[in-house]
Design a protein around this motif. Structure first.
Motif, short mmCIF file in Angstrom:
data_model
loop_
_atom_site.label_atom_id
_atom_site.label_comp_id
_atom_site.label_asym_id
_atom_site.label_seq_id
_atom_site.Cartn_x
_atom_site.Cartn_y
_atom_site.Cartn_z
N SER A 95 0.85 -1.19 0.00
CA SER A 95 0.00 0.00 0.00
C SER A 95 0.89 1.24 0.00
O SER A 95 2.00 1.23 0.54
CB SER A 95 -0.92 0.02 1.22
N GLY A 96 0.37 2.30 -0.61
CA GLY A 96 1.12 3.55 -0.68
C GLY A 96 1.42 3.90 -2.11
O GLY A 96 0.71 3.49 -3.03
N THR A 97 2.49 4.65 -2.31
CA THR A 97 2.83 5.17 -3.63
C THR A 97 4.28 4.89 -3.97
O THR A 97 5.17 5.10 -3.13
CB THR A 97 2.57 6.68 -3.70
N LYS A 98 4.50 4.43 -5.19
CA LYS A 98 5.85 4.20 -5.70
C LYS A 98 6.14 5.23 -6.79
O LYS A 98 5.41 5.33 -7.78
CB LYS A 98 5.98 2.79 -6.27
N PRO A 99 7.22 6.02 -6.64
CA PRO A 99 7.52 7.03 -7.66
C PRO A 99 8.40 6.47 -8.76
O PRO A 99 9.05 5.43 -8.61
CB PRO A 99 8.27 8.09 -6.86
N TRP A 100 8.42 7.17 -9.89
CA TRP A 100 9.35 6.93 -10.99
C TRP A 100 9.28 5.48 -11.48
O TRP A 100 10.27 4.74 -11.48
CB TRP A 100 10.77 7.30 -10.58
N CYS A 101 8.10 5.10 -11.90
CA CYS A 101 7.84 3.72 -12.34
C CYS A 101 7.77 3.69 -13.86
O CYS A 101 6.71 3.95 -14.45
CB CYS A 101 6.53 3.21 -11.74
N SER A 102 8.87 3.39 -14.52
CA SER A 102 8.88 3.34 -15.98
C SER A 102 7.95 2.24 -16.47
O SER A 102 8.01 1.11 -16.00
CB SER A 102 10.29 3.12 -16.49
N GLY A 103 7.10 2.61 -17.43
CA GLY A 103 6.09 1.67 -17.91
C GLY A 103 4.92 1.54 -16.96
O GLY A 103 4.26 0.50 -16.91
N ALA A 104 4.60 2.62 -16.25
CA ALA A 104 3.59 2.57 -15.19
C ALA A 104 2.27 1.98 -15.67
O ALA A 104 1.64 1.18 -14.96
CB ALA A 104 3.36 3.97 -14.62
#
Length: 336
Positions: A95-104
């Motif tokens: 849970s939460g947020t993941k930054p800078w996810c290429s191919g989001a």
């Protein structure tokens, strides 16, 4: 975007490149460089997928990546936002947020790092640790967040933030299991091979113009310098590939090699961008959309290198692990 996805899935239908350190690392990097020369974002996304195969193999899950899937590797760990992992009766959830996810919004699966906050009774101090997970991105609760990537460069890589809401995940080990592998550093050099491919494509109009009968001496000077740098860059990559294949599990040497190669290719790419622009002027940037996009994309992509911070790390690695500079430079000079 449709053309990019077509090219990407065409590559996914082909056999995966040889894993690094298995005897054909140079061919792996040549393929990554060629794809990135074709399209910078294509190479960047395919490199992550190929790296996911290598990572899961290193972590004793060699069959995890299946045909038809596209994997990302989302391991950025800025202070915020934070992705957390919780272990319940049914297993791990994120849970939460993941930054800078290429191919989001393009990837079907991802390898992600997340923070586990242990209960005080588990270790006495409530300390947080990081772990490494595999996630099926088609699961409910995975939501790419719009308007979280503002750069023009690498915009097509869809590298925004992703929100997770109690998403099931499979633990593959600790963050250290992911980081403390020679393969982690082999993968870092694979990224540099992608930078090389993009730089080679950016230099192409300069190199072609320089061989024309009316090319100005200044243009030829810039082309000669750029060509020499590209030649040295590829020789460095090939040399590192041979060293990795000869000694694939030497973690300190792999780390030192990665910093040496990445810092050179980073500076080489910046030089190629600069020389091409200075020699050709604004014309290609203003009238050739593919060239302009390559310049914008690579200018962002090479910032995965931490510049002088990484350069300063190299002598520290040499000292910490009792290495000699000759491990990197070689012994062509003989004995000092």
């Amino acid at each position: 975007m449709t053309d990019l996805l077509h090219q990407l899935h065409e590559q996914l239908r082909r056999p995966s490149p040889a894993l690094p350190g298995r005897g054909d690392t140079a061919a792996r990097w040549q393929r990554l460089a060629a794809l990135t020369a074709q399209n910078t974002v294509l190479g960047r996304l395919y490199e992550a997928h190929a790296d996911a195969i290598a990572i899961t193999t290193d972590l004793q899950h060699p069959d995890m990546v299946s045909a038809g899937q596209l994997w990302g590797v989302w391991a950025a760990e800025p202070p915020s936002p934070v992705l957390t992992a919780t272990r319940g009766d049914a297993g791990w959830t994120l849970s939460g947020t993941k930054p800078w996810c290429s191919g989001a919004s393009l990837c079907s699966h991802a390898l992600v790092t997340a923070t586990v906050t242990q209960e005080p009774e588990d270790d006495g101090d409530g300390a947080a640790q990081k772990m490494f997970f595999a996630v099926d991105l088609t699961s409910p609760g995975v939501t790419p967040m719009p308007d979280t990537w503002h750069a023009v460069g690498m915009a097509a890589s869809d590298s925004g933030w992703v929100s997770f809401d109690q998403v099931p995940a499979q633990a593959l080990g600790t963050h250290a299991d992911y980081l403390d592998r020679a393969g982690f550093w082999h993968g870092g050099i694979g990224v540099a091979a992608c930078w090389y491919g993009a730089a080679r494509a950016i230099a192409e109009p300069l190199l072609l113009r320089a061989t024309g009968p009316t090319a100005a001496p200044i243009l030829r000077a810039h082309a000669g310098a750029a060509g020499a740098s590209l030649t040295a860059g590829w020789a460095l990559l090939r040399g590192a590939a041979r060293a990795i294949d000869a000694n694939p599990q030497n973690l300190p040497l792999a780390k030192a090699q990665a910093f040496a190669v990445r810092t050179y290719i980073d500076r080489m790419a910046a030089e190629v961008i600069d020389r091409t622009g200075r020699a050709l002027g604004p014309g290609p940037l203003a009238s050739d959309p593919a060239h302009a996009q390559r310049v914008a994309d690579l200018s962002v992509y090479i910032r995965q290198s931490h510049a002088e911070t990484d350069e300063a790390a190299l002598p520290a690695i040499i000292a910490e692990h009792g290495l000699s500079w000759d491990h990197l430079i070689g012994d062509a000079h003989g004995t000092w």
